[in-house]
Structure formats: C-alpha cells, structure tokens
Design a protein around this motif. Structure first.
Motif, short mmCIF file in Angstrom:
data_model
loop_
_atom_site.label_atom_id
_atom_site.label_comp_id
_atom_site.label_asym_id
_atom_site.label_seq_id
_atom_site.Cartn_x
_atom_site.Cartn_y
_atom_site.Cartn_z
N LYS A 171 47.95 38.93 45.46
CA LYS A 171 47.43 39.36 46.88
C LYS A 171 48.22 39.97 47.74
N ARG B 96 44.68 45.14 46.77
CA ARG B 96 45.32 44.15 46.61
C ARG B 96 45.92 43.94 44.92
N ARG C 131 49.64 43.54 49.70
CA ARG C 131 48.98 44.88 49.80
C ARG C 131 49.71 45.82 49.16
#
Length: 139
Positions: free
Chosen positions: A41, A37, A43
């Motif tokens: 946050k 991450r 991906r």
C-alpha cells in the motif's frame, strides 16, 4: 519504462515536485494525483504524476482553487483520452481503406482525364490504327 511507470516513493516524488510529502498525501485524498500502490500500500509516483504535481503547484500559485485545478486536470485528461481515440480511429480507417476489397484505382484517360476503376479491373486499350500523313503541296 515510460512516463507512466510507477518509480518514485513519496519522498522522492515530493522532492522532484518541490512539495512536502504531506501535500502529496492530501492531493491523493482529494483525487488530484492518484499514484499507483505497491502490494504493501505504499504510494509509487510516475514521472507523469510529478509533472502533474508541478502543474498543480503552478495553477495554485496563480490563485486557482483546488476545485478549479481538479476540473482543469479532469478536462486535460479527457482531451488526452479523446486525442488518443482519434489517433486510434485514424489508424483503423487508414488500414481499412488500404485493405478493403473494392477500393478505387484511378487511371488517366486518352484526353488526360481521371478515370475511376474498381479494384482488379483494367482500362480498355485502344486498338484502332491511326494513319498519319504529312500535308503535302498538293493536299
């Protein structure tokens, strides 16, 4: 960079894996593929994650359940970790055998036999004199 460097956003990883981004989110929730991450946050998938996603797709198309796939991936990861540990221990053992005091040295004896010596010792040289005389007619 190596295969575990987090490079790809979810859309790119999904395209590389031939999946929908929502599928990647579901696999992340299930713990099948856990990408890194960013601080925000988001991906970030590595090439290793994309390969794992392709493996999940292949196993799924063969009829393996998601629970079965999770177990297979867990066992594969365990095997990889154990293989890495074995390589590490082999390297440590090789270093130890080369560097430890008192290691064994071998020499050849007079008859061609192998003699084990402690490190730092030498074989005893034979110093006796041997006289050779050819056999004559009168001997």
């Amino acid at each position: 960079m190596d295969e575990s460097s987090p490079l790809f956003a979810i859309a790119v990883a999904a395209e590389l894996a031939g999946m929908h981004p929502q599928t990647l989110r579901q696999y992340d929730r299930l713990g099948l593929v856990s990408p890194n991450r960013t601080s925000g946050k988001s991906r970030r998938y590595s090439m290793r994650d994309v390969v794992q996603l392709r493996e999940i797709a292949r196993l799924s198309s063969e009829g393996v359940s998601l629970e079965g796939i999770a177990r297979i991936l867990q066992l594969e990861n365990q095997v990889n970790a154990l293989e890495s540990r074995v390589r590490e221990l082999e390297s440590t053992l090789a270093d130890e055998l080369l560097n430890r005091p008192g290691r064994r040295v071998f020499a050849a004896g007079v008859e061609g036999e192998i003699i084990s010596l402690k490190h730092g010792t030498r074989t005893q040289r034979r110093t006796e004199l041997v006289v050779w005389r050819p056999l004559g007619k009168g001997d």
